[in-house]
Design a protein around this motif. Sequence first.
Motif, short mmCIF file in Angstrom:
data_model
loop_
_atom_site.label_atom_id
_atom_site.label_comp_id
_atom_site.label_asym_id
_atom_site.label_seq_id
_atom_site.Cartn_x
_atom_site.Cartn_y
_atom_site.Cartn_z
N LEU A 333 0.80 -1.18 -0.09
CA LEU A 333 0.10 -0.01 0.05
C LEU A 333 0.85 1.24 0.02
N THR A 334 2.08 1.33 1.00
CA THR A 334 2.80 2.48 0.97
C THR A 334 3.47 2.64 -0.12
N GLU A 335 3.99 1.60 -0.96
CA GLU A 335 4.80 2.10 -2.11
C GLU A 335 3.97 2.49 -3.28
N ASN A 336 2.61 2.52 -2.96
CA ASN A 336 1.76 3.06 -4.03
C ASN A 336 0.88 4.00 -3.62
N GLN A 337 1.57 4.69 -2.35
CA GLN A 337 0.95 6.05 -1.99
C GLN A 337 -0.53 5.78 -1.52
N ILE A 338 -0.71 4.79 -1.06
CA ILE A 338 -2.30 4.38 -0.51
C ILE A 338 -2.38 4.25 1.12
N GLY A 339 -3.06 5.10 1.78
CA GLY A 339 -3.15 5.24 3.10
C GLY A 339 -3.99 3.99 3.67
N TRP A 340 -4.24 4.03 4.78
CA TRP A 340 -5.09 2.94 5.75
C TRP A 340 -5.30 3.14 6.92
N GLY A 341 -6.47 2.62 7.34
CA GLY A 341 -7.21 2.72 8.63
C GLY A 341 -7.20 1.42 9.32
N LEU A 342 -6.44 0.96 10.34
CA LEU A 342 -6.52 -0.07 11.20
C LEU A 342 -8.00 -0.53 11.70
N TRP A 343 -8.32 -1.54 11.69
CA TRP A 343 -9.50 -1.95 12.19
C TRP A 343 -9.20 -2.65 13.59
N GLU A 344 -8.95 -1.95 14.58
CA GLU A 344 -9.60 -0.80 15.43
C GLU A 344 -8.32 -0.44 16.11
N PHE A 345 -8.74 0.69 17.00
CA PHE A 345 -7.87 1.25 17.72
C PHE A 345 -7.31 0.48 19.16
N LYS A 346 -8.83 0.11 19.60
CA LYS A 346 -8.63 -1.04 20.81
C LYS A 346 -9.75 -1.83 20.81
N GLY A 347 -9.30 -3.30 21.03
CA GLY A 347 -10.07 -4.30 20.69
C GLY A 347 -9.66 -5.28 20.18
N THR A 348 -10.35 -6.44 19.80
CA THR A 348 -9.73 -7.69 19.24
C THR A 348 -8.93 -7.59 17.96
N PHE A 349 -8.93 -6.41 17.36
CA PHE A 349 -8.15 -6.21 16.02
C PHE A 349 -7.23 -5.08 16.21
N GLY A 350 -7.19 -4.61 17.54
CA GLY A 350 -6.59 -3.36 17.82
C GLY A 350 -5.02 -3.11 18.28
N LEU A 351 -4.85 -1.78 18.54
CA LEU A 351 -3.33 -1.64 19.19
C LEU A 351 -3.55 -1.92 20.41
N LEU A 352 -4.67 -1.47 21.11
CA LEU A 352 -4.65 -1.47 22.50
C LEU A 352 -5.83 -2.52 22.99
N ASN A 353 -5.32 -3.46 23.94
CA ASN A 353 -6.41 -4.41 24.71
C ASN A 353 -6.92 -5.41 23.58
N SER A 354 -6.09 -5.89 22.71
CA SER A 354 -6.48 -6.89 21.69
C SER A 354 -6.89 -8.21 22.36
N GLY A 355 -6.38 -8.54 23.42
CA GLY A 355 -6.85 -9.91 23.95
C GLY A 355 -5.89 -11.10 23.28
N ARG A 356 -4.70 -10.86 22.72
CA ARG A 356 -4.09 -11.73 22.10
C ARG A 356 -3.22 -12.58 23.20
N LYS A 357 -3.42 -13.88 23.01
CA LYS A 357 -2.57 -14.71 24.20
C LYS A 357 -1.26 -14.89 23.95
N ASP A 358 -0.48 -14.34 22.83
CA ASP A 358 0.87 -14.69 22.67
C ASP A 358 1.60 -13.43 22.32
#
Length: 380
Positions: A333-358
């Motif tokens: 994406l970056t090499e082709n100048q395409i930005g992005w939005g992570l799903w989500e900020f906090k929660g199971t897909f997120g950066l915070l409190n994702s609940g991953r066990k590893d």
Amino acid sequence: MKRRNFIKTTGMATAGIGIAANAAGNSFFNPPQNSLPRWRGFNLLDYFSPQRSHNRGQTTNEEFKWMSDWGFDFVRIPMAYPRYVKFDPSKNITPEEVLNFDEKVVEEVYNLVEQANKHGLHVSLDLHRAPGFCVNAGFNEPYNLWQDKEAQEAFYAHWKMWAKTFAEKSRDQISFDLVNEPCTREDMNDQFSQRGPVPGDLYREVVLNCMHVIHKHNPERIIVADGNNVGSDVIPEIFDLDVGQSCRGYYPHYISHYRASWVFENPDDSPEVVWPGVIDGQNFSRKSIEDFYAPWIDAVKQGVGVHCGECGCYNKTPHDVFLAWFEDVLSVLTENQIGWGLWEFKGTFGLLNSGRKDVDYEDWYGYKLDRKLLSLLQKY
């Protein structure tokens, strides 16, 4: 077969796309000029659920500050319209109630946008559930957006309301993402029923009518249409319109949605994942990612603004597999100048409190921070 049908319609099949496989491969040294900014940030789920009882909590001023301090400039707010209308939740919503806007909640959304803007964050306002359509089941609609004119008129009325609400906001502060992951579905109340693309001429008609309604209140407003067929396909029918398009960063779903109950009817059937390597008999690598995004990169080269409105990985995927795969996604994406939005900020897909066990989490003011993921995001 239902699992395979879902994966196929959300981007698992890339054969026959009619684009040269190396469309992305050499783009690093000659990147296309994307007419949309390369926004980078997060989806916020404050108004994601149609049920107010399922409130996931408001994003705080402190959280907006962290996003900004970490170098991000974008948030997307996927909303379910029942959250900002007044209706009797003990009954199915009626067409009349669909247009019964709740001024108090509309003001709450406005204030959330204000908070984000104060921290230098661009806001993409998105209807995740629009009148008559949502990619997810779980709420009974009174009509179908892709079949009923009454639903389409209600859809335009919602965007008219939001266009008036944010008329004074600049194009740098807010944009409108019309409807999340449009598709047809055999049974709107069956999450696993067969899906397909919305007819291109119909999608164009709906987008064009929204465009007219929105630009009447602010002709500079940036408008984005999600890719057809659950966000996976570019929309050539609107290439001539002043409308950006939004792709997804979930290919292949084997990795991004590993053991997700809303994707696999029996999560235990999810094939084991590696990256790169063979998953369920198919060989995947960075080249696969390049091939998948080739139509989107070609659209950018034709002057179409492209942004990846959602990307990321459910917390059941092994962390090392997730990070290896996600670096390939973000780098293409970056090499082709395409930005992005992570799903989500906090929660199971997120950066915070994702609940991953590893993951060896870092304590961050009472949150559990995935520092390795943050470092990867900051790299791109």
